[in-house]
Design an enzyme around this catalytic site. Structure first.
Site, short mmCIF file in Angstrom:
data_model
loop_
_atom_site.label_atom_id
_atom_site.label_comp_id
_atom_site.label_asym_id
_atom_site.label_seq_id
_atom_site.Cartn_x
_atom_site.Cartn_y
_atom_site.Cartn_z
CB THR A 86 -0.93 -0.01 1.20
OG1 THR A 86 -1.93 0.90 0.99
CG2 THR A 86 -0.35 0.06 2.51
CG ASN A 87 -0.61 4.85 -1.00
OD1 ASN A 87 -1.04 5.37 -0.63
ND2 ASN A 87 -1.00 4.33 -2.50
NE ARG A 88 6.02 7.15 3.71
CZ ARG A 88 6.34 6.03 4.61
NH1 ARG A 88 5.70 5.98 5.92
NH2 ARG A 88 7.72 5.78 4.28
#
Ligand code: CTP
Ligand code: CA
Length: 222
Positions: free
Chosen positions: A33-35
């Site tokens: 995923t990402n931030r």
């Protein structure tokens, strides 16, 4: 108090917002995923609702309560987000794509948990479809706003995305700046239109950024 917007000036408009990250499963217990936390997208949905729009929010996995009076569609992966956006696009007036969509997913999702061995592990990634690029090809009357999260060459990179994806606006976000970008309450952005005009905004709460985006859209519509 500062006047952010004229009351109900988005009445009659159907606004579609995407927010948050996507998750790309590796196996039943792991994902990529990402931030992104969804704060910017949820602020956009709230702002649009407060201005009287009919709002649909397509959200990746986040920890925010959906704003009342907003239609919420929860999705998980980039593929699910793609399907949801395509399903709703024909029927809307404005699309704001603040979601941080994963560019790649594991080429093979393992049905069973991957066990560790003494060797290194290589995970092959395959490209996800670019939702905005596909939408840009089929757009008719809709106004499309993309986001660009950049660490370098902010304006040049953002402008290239407007052209490539047939956008009307891009909100350029330098994610290396303090009090700006992922997970923060505030944001510092530049709103760039398809003619290359740049509105440089100071650091401000995300909901004010959201109102500035709609102010630009409405100003240019008149
Ligand atoms: N976007 C999308 N579908 C993807 C990837 C991105 O719709 N598979 C959208 C994002 O929601 C955002 C815009 O495209 O509105 C720009 O995303 P960004 O990650 O900044 O740009 P990319 O085109 O993916 O290029 P790169 O990550 O290489 O900078
Ligand atoms: Ca990307």
């Amino acid at each position: 108090e500062m006047l952010l917007y004229k009351n109900k000036d988005l009445k009659g408009k159907k606004v579609l917002v995407t927010a948050g990250p996507t998750r790309e499963d590796i196996d039943p217990v792991r994902f990529i995923t990402n931030r992104s936390t969804g704060k910017m997208g949820y602020a956009i949905a709230r702002a649009a609702r407060n201005r009287g729009a009919d709002v649909t929010l397509i959200s990746g996995p986040v920890n925010i309560k959906p704003p009342e009076g907003v239609r919420i569609i929860n999705v998980y992966s980039a593929e699910e987000m793609y399907d949801a956006v395509i399903r709703h696009f024909n029927d809307i007036d404005i699309l704001i794509k603040s979601a941080a969509v994963a560019d790649y997913r594991p080429a093979n999702r393992s049905e069973l948990k991957i066990k560790k061995t003494d060797d290194d592990l290589y995970i092959e990634l395959t490209r996800n479809k670019d939702i905005l690029l596909e939408i840009g090809k089929i757009k008719k009357h809709q106004i499309i706003v993309g986001f660009a999260a950049e660490t370098n060459d902010l304006v040049a990179n953002a402008m290239a995305k407007i052209k490539k994806k047939n956008l009307d606006y891009i909100v350029a976000n330098d994610v290396t700046m303090e009090k700006s970008g992922f997970g923060t309450e505030n944001n510092t952005v530049k709103i760039i239109n398809k003619f290359g005009e740049i509105i440089e905004l100071p650091n401000m709460p995300k909901e004010e950024v959201a109102h500035e985006i709609f102010n630009q859209i409405l100003k240019n519509e008149r």
